[in-house]
Structure formats: C-alpha cells, structure tokens
Design a protein around this motif. Structure first.
Motif, PDB file in Angstrom:
ATOM      1  N   SER A  23       0.827  -1.197   0.000  1.00 56.20           N
ATOM      2  CA  SER A  23       0.000   0.000   0.000  1.00 56.20           C
ATOM      3  C   SER A  23       0.868   1.256   0.000  1.00 56.20           C
ATOM      4  O   SER A  23       0.615   2.209  -0.752  1.00 56.20           O
ATOM      5  CB  SER A  23      -0.931  -0.015   1.216  1.00 56.20           C
ATOM      6  OG  SER A  23      -1.719   1.144   1.248  1.00 56.20           O
ATOM      7  N   ALA A  24       1.919   1.266   0.824  1.00 58.39           N
ATOM      8  CA  ALA A  24       2.824   2.419   0.881  1.00 58.39           C
ATOM      9  C   ALA A  24       3.577   2.579  -0.437  1.00 58.39           C
ATOM     10  O   ALA A  24       3.742   3.701  -0.932  1.00 58.39           O
ATOM     11  CB  ALA A  24       3.807   2.255   2.036  1.00 58.39           C
ATOM     12  N   PHE A  25       4.018   1.485  -1.030  1.00 60.15           N
ATOM     13  CA  PHE A  25       4.717   1.522  -2.312  1.00 60.15           C
ATOM     14  C   PHE A  25       3.815   2.093  -3.410  1.00 60.15           C
ATOM     15  O   PHE A  25       4.206   2.997  -4.150  1.00 60.15           O
ATOM     16  CB  PHE A  25       5.195   0.115  -2.682  1.00 60.15           C
ATOM     17  CG  PHE A  25       5.855   0.021  -4.020  1.00 60.15           C
ATOM     18  CD1 PHE A  25       7.135   0.522  -4.220  1.00 60.15           C
ATOM     19  CD2 PHE A  25       5.207  -0.575  -5.094  1.00 60.15           C
ATOM     20  CE1 PHE A  25       7.751   0.432  -5.453  1.00 60.15           C
ATOM     21  CE2 PHE A  25       5.819  -0.670  -6.326  1.00 60.15           C
ATOM     22  CZ  PHE A  25       7.091  -0.162  -6.511  1.00 60.15           C
ATOM     23  N   ARG A  26       2.609   1.588  -3.502  1.00 58.01           N
ATOM     24  CA  ARG A  26       1.668   2.084  -4.522  1.00 58.01           C
ATOM     25  C   ARG A  26       1.345   3.554  -4.296  1.00 58.01           C
ATOM     26  O   ARG A  26       1.240   4.329  -5.245  1.00 58.01           O
ATOM     27  CB  ARG A  26       0.391   1.240  -4.508  1.00 58.01           C
ATOM     28  CG  ARG A  26       0.627  -0.159  -5.044  1.00 58.01           C
ATOM     29  CD  ARG A  26      -0.616  -1.005  -5.027  1.00 58.01           C
ATOM     30  NE  ARG A  26      -1.690  -0.355  -5.752  1.00 58.01           N
ATOM     31  CZ  ARG A  26      -2.967  -0.502  -5.459  1.00 58.01           C
ATOM     32  NH1 ARG A  26      -3.348  -1.268  -4.460  1.00 58.01           N
ATOM     33  NH2 ARG A  26      -3.882   0.112  -6.163  1.00 58.01           N
ATOM     34  N   GLU A  29       6.869   9.769  -5.944  1.00 54.39           N
ATOM     35  CA  GLU A  29       7.971   9.842  -4.995  1.00 54.39           C
ATOM     36  C   GLU A  29       9.225   9.090  -5.459  1.00 54.39           C
ATOM     37  O   GLU A  29      10.257   9.170  -4.801  1.00 54.39           O
ATOM     38  CB  GLU A  29       7.519   9.286  -3.635  1.00 54.39           C
ATOM     39  CG  GLU A  29       6.466  10.165  -2.983  1.00 54.39           C
ATOM     40  CD  GLU A  29       5.980   9.607  -1.657  1.00 54.39           C
ATOM     41  OE1 GLU A  29       6.362   8.474  -1.285  1.00 54.39           O
ATOM     42  OE2 GLU A  29       5.196  10.297  -0.990  1.00 54.39           O
ATOM     43  N   PHE A  30       9.149   8.380  -6.561  1.00 53.10           N
ATOM     44  CA  PHE A  30      10.281   7.623  -7.050  1.00 53.10           C
ATOM     45  C   PHE A  30      10.832   8.280  -8.305  1.00 53.10           C
ATOM     46  O   PHE A  30      10.080   8.690  -9.182  1.00 53.10           O
ATOM     47  CB  PHE A  30       9.887   6.178  -7.361  1.00 53.10           C
ATOM     48  CG  PHE A  30       9.354   5.456  -6.142  1.00 53.10           C
ATOM     49  CD1 PHE A  30      10.221   4.949  -5.196  1.00 53.10           C
ATOM     50  CD2 PHE A  30       7.997   5.295  -5.959  1.00 53.10           C
ATOM     51  CE1 PHE A  30       9.746   4.287  -4.076  1.00 53.10           C
ATOM     52  CE2 PHE A  30       7.507   4.627  -4.844  1.00 53.10           C
ATOM     53  CZ  PHE A  30       8.387   4.131  -3.897  1.00 53.10           C
ATOM     54  N   ASP A  31      12.136   8.393  -8.390  1.00 56.17           N
ATOM     55  CA  ASP A  31      12.795   9.018  -9.537  1.00 56.17           C
ATOM     56  C   ASP A  31      13.268   7.923 -10.484  1.00 56.17           C
ATOM     57  O   ASP A  31      14.236   7.232 -10.202  1.00 56.17           O
ATOM     58  CB  ASP A  31      13.975   9.855  -9.044  1.00 56.17           C
ATOM     59  CG  ASP A  31      14.657  10.607 -10.170  1.00 56.17           C
ATOM     60  OD1 ASP A  31      14.043  10.791 -11.228  1.00 56.17           O
ATOM     61  OD2 ASP A  31      15.811  11.010  -9.976  1.00 56.17           O
TER      62      ASP A  31
END
Length: 67
Positions: free
Chosen positions: A54-57, A64-66
């Motif tokens: 859930s946090a990753f999605r 938040e990811f480059d």
C-alpha cells in the motif's frame, strides 16, 4: 513460499509499455504481494506485506520515485 511464488497468478502491470521497463505482480496468501521483472520469469522476486504494498503504490501515485 517458493512453490506459492512459482504457481502464483502473475499479471503484467497495466502501466508497462513497450520500453522494456515492465513488472509483474501476483497476490499471495496473507495479503502479501509479489513483484518481479516481466522479461525474466526466473528473476528475483520482491515480496511485500499488505502495508508495504500500500505504501509503495501510494508513493508511485505521488511520484515519490525518480525513474
């Protein structure tokens, strides 16, 4: 767990395109989710708990990811 991962119902991400940057996900028991490289069914597999997934999605949705 290896057998569960081997026999999991893998599906390719709908966000994967023709660029070769593709992943597959599969639901596992206990609400866990497995993630692997779709180009190599024998690639290492990441296994997330329900909260981690859930946090990753959420991070993906918020950019938040480059990449």
């Amino acid at each position: 767990m290896r057998e569960e991962i081997r026999t999991a119902a893998w599906r390719k991400s709908s966000l994967s395109g023709d660029t070769g940057n593709c992943v597959e996900v599969a639901p596992l028991s206990g609400g866990r989710v497995a993630l692997r490289d779709s180009k190599d069914a024998n690639s290492p597999v990441l296994v997330f708990t329900e909260a981690e997934w859930s946090a990753f999605r959420g991070g993906m949705r918020l950019g938040e990811f480059d990449f």
